[in-house]
Design an enzyme around this catalytic site. Structure first.
Site, mmCIF file in Angstrom:
data_model
loop_
_atom_site.group_PDB
_atom_site.id
_atom_site.type_symbol
_atom_site.label_atom_id
_atom_site.label_comp_id
_atom_site.label_asym_id
_atom_site.label_seq_id
_atom_site.Cartn_x
_atom_site.Cartn_y
_atom_site.Cartn_z
ATOM 1 N N GLU A 116 1.742 -11.823 -14.099
ATOM 2 C CA GLU A 116 2.390 -12.400 -12.909
ATOM 3 C C GLU A 116 1.912 -13.839 -12.654
ATOM 4 O O GLU A 116 2.022 -14.343 -11.537
ATOM 5 C CB GLU A 116 2.138 -11.533 -11.673
ATOM 6 C CG GLU A 116 2.566 -10.080 -11.785
ATOM 7 C CD GLU A 116 4.070 -9.879 -11.959
ATOM 8 O OE1 GLU A 116 4.824 -10.882 -11.956
ATOM 9 O OE2 GLU A 116 4.486 -8.718 -12.098
ATOM 10 N N HIS A 139 -1.796 -10.040 -5.250
ATOM 11 C CA HIS A 139 -0.705 -9.073 -5.416
ATOM 12 C C HIS A 139 -1.305 -7.690 -5.620
ATOM 13 O O HIS A 139 -2.294 -7.536 -6.332
ATOM 14 C CB HIS A 139 0.161 -9.458 -6.615
ATOM 15 C CG HIS A 139 1.078 -8.371 -7.080
ATOM 16 N ND1 HIS A 139 2.107 -7.893 -6.292
ATOM 17 C CD2 HIS A 139 1.140 -7.669 -8.231
ATOM 18 C CE1 HIS A 139 2.751 -6.937 -6.948
ATOM 19 N NE2 HIS A 139 2.180 -6.788 -8.133
ATOM 20 N N HIS A 141 -0.328 -3.058 -4.931
ATOM 21 C CA HIS A 141 0.676 -2.004 -4.753
ATOM 22 C C HIS A 141 0.273 -1.065 -3.621
ATOM 23 O O HIS A 141 -0.019 0.107 -3.853
ATOM 24 C CB HIS A 141 0.828 -1.212 -6.060
ATOM 25 C CG HIS A 141 1.153 -2.038 -7.270
ATOM 26 N ND1 HIS A 141 0.900 -1.625 -8.568
ATOM 27 C CD2 HIS A 141 1.714 -3.264 -7.384
ATOM 28 C CE1 HIS A 141 1.299 -2.557 -9.421
ATOM 29 N NE2 HIS A 141 1.788 -3.567 -8.736
ATOM 30 N N GLU A 169 -1.950 -5.439 17.000
ATOM 31 C CA GLU A 169 -2.470 -6.697 16.469
ATOM 32 C C GLU A 169 -1.638 -7.302 15.340
ATOM 33 O O GLU A 169 -1.909 -8.420 14.896
ATOM 34 C CB GLU A 169 -3.925 -6.515 16.035
ATOM 35 C CG GLU A 169 -4.764 -6.150 17.247
ATOM 36 C CD GLU A 169 -6.226 -6.487 17.141
ATOM 37 O OE1 GLU A 169 -6.719 -6.612 16.013
ATOM 38 O OE2 GLU A 169 -6.867 -6.613 18.197
HETATM 39 O O1 2HA Z 1 0.248 -6.157 -14.107
HETATM 40 O O2 2HA Z 1 0.890 -5.489 -10.820
HETATM 41 O O3 2HA Z 1 3.185 -6.680 -11.267
HETATM 42 C C1 2HA Z 1 -0.003 -5.759 -12.888
HETATM 43 C C2 2HA Z 1 1.097 -5.855 -11.944
HETATM 44 C C3 2HA Z 1 2.391 -6.414 -12.349
HETATM 45 ZN ZN ZN Z 2 2.542 -5.328 -9.555
#
Ligand code: 2HA
Ligand code: ZN
Length: 270
Positions: A116, A139, A141, A169
């Site tokens: 990414e 980034h 998940h 908040e």
């Molecule tokens: O490679 O989260 O979006 C790891 C990721 C890709």
């Molecule tokens: Zn990802």
């Protein structure tokens, strides 16, 4: 010359990766972080002028020419960063208008930066225009935010308002709201361009059915933003299927704005 593994920014990066893994946001090789560093910060930790290798990026970010980033590696697991930082992390210098990155330290097994990298570098360029002190793109998940993208409209105003209503908040922590991208193929320049565009108006960008991007002036700020939005999404996922009896009204949101000196995204409150 000091060992870069003793640098405060390295300790903080390793701690953050471990913490994110422990939150369940970065299964397997999920997630990636890039941290902007300046030359003064790294110069005492070895000869940063010596490139170990040059890695092509496949895109251009002339705004970042000459800038240094500590970044997580492609295919690497956040859970392993603490045990082998020099394999799972790399320190790179952006050169040739962004077309190449010089590896100065790390990726010791021959690896390279996250898949990414386009979204990260383009988002840095975008955020730096809005906030010159931005240093982090993160980034991951987060479970509940991801879940929410399956059952909630992806309309940015509606998505933001729902999150704001879930914890008092939220509006204080992210008055700029969250922007949302529909499902897109990850790891591409296209999603990088789209993410960077969304980063112009908010520090949080949801990738529907995938995860979340956060930006901040330091690792704590980016982490805290994601943590707060994820907490709100968790409340939402606990109550979405139940009859709603109470909420935080727009009038109360305005009280929060006044009391905490924040300004909600234009047009998002009535
Ligand atoms: O490679 O989260 O979006 C790891 C990721 C890709
Ligand atoms: Zn990802």
């Amino acid at each position: 010359m000091k060992d870069i593994l003793t640098a405060p920014f390295m300790a903080e990066m390793i701690r953050t990766c471990t913490n994110m893994y422990d939150h369940g946001w970065d299964e397997r090789n999920g997630g990636n972080i890039s941290l902007l560093l300046n030359e003064a910060e790294i110069s005492e930790y070895g000869d940063v002028k010596r490139a170990l290798r040059t890695i092509p990026t496949g895109f251009e970010t002339p705004e970042l020419d000459g800038k240094y980033f500590l970044v997580t590696g492609t295919g690497k697991y956040f859970k392993n960063v603490q045990y082998a930082p020099d394999v799972n992390l790399g320190l790179v210098k952006i050169i040739d208008g962004g077309k190449n990155a010089q590896l100065l330290w790390g990726f010791a097994d021959g690896g390279k930066f996250t898949s990414e990298f386009p979204a990260h570098m383009m988002s840095h360029a975008s955020r730096l225009k809005v906030n010159p002190s931005n240093k982090v793109i993160m980034h991951c998940h987060p479970t509940n935010l991801l879940a929410m993208t399956y059952i909630h409209t992806l309309d940015e105003k509606a998505f933001t308002r729902t999150l704001w209503q879930m914890c008092t908040e939220c509006i204080v922590v992210f008055p700029d709201g969250v922007n949302v991208l529909p499902w897109m193929l990850c790891g591409t320049n296209e999603i990088g361009i789209a993410t960077a565009e969304k980063m112009r108006t908010a520090r949080l960008v949801v990738w529907a059915q995938h995860g979340l991007y956060g930006a901040g002036a330091d690792l704590d700020e980016a982490f805290g933003l994601i943590e707060t939005a994820e907490k709100a999404a968790e409340i939402y996922m606990k109550i979405a299927h139940l009859p709603l009896v109470n909420t935080i009204t727009d009038e109360e949101m305005h009280q929060l704005e006044a009391h905490f000196g924040v300004k909600a995204r234009e047009g998002y409150l009535s």
